[in-house]
Design an enzyme around this catalytic site. Sequence first.
Site, mmCIF file in Angstrom:
data_model
loop_
_atom_site.group_PDB
_atom_site.id
_atom_site.type_symbol
_atom_site.label_atom_id
_atom_site.label_comp_id
_atom_site.label_asym_id
_atom_site.label_seq_id
_atom_site.Cartn_x
_atom_site.Cartn_y
_atom_site.Cartn_z
ATOM 1 N N ASP A 8 -67.192 -74.750 -36.285
ATOM 2 C CA ASP A 8 -68.489 -74.970 -36.936
ATOM 3 C C ASP A 8 -69.329 -73.739 -36.597
ATOM 4 O O ASP A 8 -69.787 -73.574 -35.468
ATOM 5 C CB ASP A 8 -69.130 -76.251 -36.387
ATOM 6 N N GLU A 146 -69.648 -78.399 -44.649
ATOM 7 C CA GLU A 146 -70.033 -79.105 -43.420
ATOM 8 C C GLU A 146 -70.094 -80.627 -43.608
ATOM 9 O O GLU A 146 -69.589 -81.375 -42.755
ATOM 10 C CB GLU A 146 -71.360 -78.549 -42.896
ATOM 11 N N ASP A 168 -77.567 -83.804 -43.314
ATOM 12 C CA ASP A 168 -77.307 -82.777 -42.295
ATOM 13 C C ASP A 168 -78.467 -81.795 -42.231
ATOM 14 O O ASP A 168 -78.653 -80.973 -43.125
ATOM 15 C CB ASP A 168 -75.996 -82.051 -42.648
#
Length: 581
Positions: A8, A146, A168
Site C-alpha cells: 500500500d 485501494e 476510504d
Amino acid sequence: MEPIIGIDLGTTNSEVAFVTDGQVTVICESDNGIVPSCVGLNGDGAVIVGTEARNQAVAAPERTVMSIKRKMGTNEQVALGDHRFTPREISAFILKALRERAQRHIGKPVNKAVITVPAYFTDTQRQATREAGEIAGLEVVRIINEPTAAALAYESNNPENRRILVYDLGGGTFDVSIVRIEEAVVEVLSSTGDNRLGGDDFDRRIVGHLLEHLKKETKGTLKETPQLLARLKMAAEKAKITLSTAPFAMVEEDHLCRSDDRDVHLGMELDRETFEAMIEPDLRRTMEAVNRALKDAQMLPSAIDDIILVGGSTRIPMIERMLEEKFNKQPRSHIDPDLCVAMGAGIQAAREMGLEGSGVLVDITPYTFGTSAIGEIDGVPTATMFVPLIRRNTKLPATRSELFYTVQDHQKAVDVRVYQGEHPEAEDNVRLGNYIFELTPAPAGSEIILQFDLDLNGILKIRALEKKSGKTIDATIENAISRFSDDQLTETRHRIAELWSPAADSTLDDDLTEASMEEIPETYAALFHRAETLLADLDEDNRNEIVDLMEDIREALRENRTADAEALRSELDDALFYLEG
Ligand code: AMP
C-alpha cells in the site's frame, strides 16, 4: 516459490504485507508496520526513508519530501538537498525501503509486488507507480485499486455474499467504491472520489485557524516562514488526532518564532465543534461522492449491507455519524483502517503466487476513455466532440474499437487525441496524449479503426488500423509524460543506489512526535492547487512555464526570499488567470 509482496503506497504512510501459512500480515520491525511515506537526505547525504526522514522534516525541510503521491504522474521536479528527483524516483525510494523490509522478513530476494493505487488515479499516475516499482527493482505484477484491496481484506474474514461500500479517506486522497462479493468473487460495481482530498486538507484548515489567531496576537507582524508553517502543521495534525477521541485539544507551541523582536508562543484551545465546522464542507463533498457511487451502481442506500472504513482520517467521529445517518447502519472498521489496504494487497499478491484460490478479482475503470471527432453537441457543430470508447465502470480488461472516416481527399495524417473524462466536449476532459497516424493517400471517407485496450492495471494501449490496406499505423506520442527507456532506467537506478544507505528503512519509535509537514505554505497552496488542476490541459510550453514558476516559488520559499516568492506568486496568479480564461 518466488515471493510476491503486497504494497500500500500511501500519501502519508505505506505498508508492505505478505501471506505466510495462509495468513496475511503487515510486516513489522519492532514497530506497527506503518512506514511514513517520507524521504529525506541525512546530514551525510544518504537517503533516509520512513520515520527517520519524517523526524527531520521540521529541522531540514529542504532535505525532506512528504506526500509525494499527490504529484505522481507529473513532471514536477522535487529538490532534496542539491539533488532533484521526479515524483516516481521519490516513490521508488519508499518502495525500495519496503522491499528491503520484506526481504529481511522473508529471508529471500523479493523482485515482484502488487501495488495499490487510488481508484481515481489516472493512467499516467498508474504508469508512474509502475515505473517507481521498476526503479526500486520490483516488477509490478499487478496494480489494484485501494478500495478493491480493502474489500479483499474484508472478504477473507467474511465469506458471505454482500454489497459493501468502501469509504476510504486517507491523508491526501478520497475514494468511495461499491463492491459486490458473491461466491467469493469480488466485483467493483462503481468507484469515484477525489484524489486531492484528505487529512492534509483538515490539517491545513486548522493551520489557517491558528495563523489567524497568531496574526491577531502579533498585530499583523507575523512572518509565514516554512519553519513556522511546518511547526503549525505538526501541531494541527496532533490536535486533529486528539479531537477524534476528545471533545477539545490544547494547541501549545512555545517559541514558535520571533516577531517584532518578541518570542511568539501559541496556546489555544480547539474544540471538536469548531473543527467539525471547518471540515464540514470537505465531508459534504465526500458524501456527494457517496451519492454518485450509489447512482453509478444503481443502488439505494438500503441495498448496502456493510460500510467499510479505510484510511486514518476515518477515525474522525463525524464521518461515522454522517454515514450512519445516511445508511441507517454503523460502519464497520474491525480491520485496522490503516492496514486494510496493505492486507488486501498481500492477499492479492498471494493469489498471484497461486497460493490461494478462494476469490477472483473483477476490476472496473473509474473513467471513460475516448477520442475526439467532428460532430455535434446539442445541435452545434464542433471539431472536438468526445467519442467514448471505453466507458467508466466497464469491467477490466476491456477492449473496444470504433470506426472513423477521413474527411479530406488524400489526407496525409490523422491526429487522434486520447481523452479521459465524461464531458461531451473533448477539450473539457483530461487529454492523455496525441497520436499522429500517417495515412496512405486515399479519397475522403477512408475507414480507420481505432482500438483501445485497457488492462487490469489501468494501462491504455491505442492501435489504429487503416481498414483498406490492412496496415497498422505507427503512432507518435506527443505531449505524453516521458516513459522510461532501458538506458534511463539503468541510469536512474544507479543514481538512486549511490544515495542509498543501508539504514534507510528506519524503524518507528513510539516516542517520536507526530511530525508531518506540507512543503507549501497555506497561502500558496490554493494557487498551486489551481495550477495543478490546469496542468494536464495545457500545451507543453504553457505547462513548462507554469511548472517553472511553481518551482521558482518553492525555491524562494525554501530560501526565505519572501518578497521574491510574493512577486512570483502574483506572476503565477496572472498566468493562471490568462490560461483559465
Ligand atoms: P492514511 O493516508 O490512510 O495513512 O491516513 C493518514 C491520515 O489520517 C493523516 O492525515 C492523519 O493525520 C490522519 N489520521 C490518523 N489518525 C487519525 C485520527 N485518530 N483522527 C483523525 N485523523 C487521523
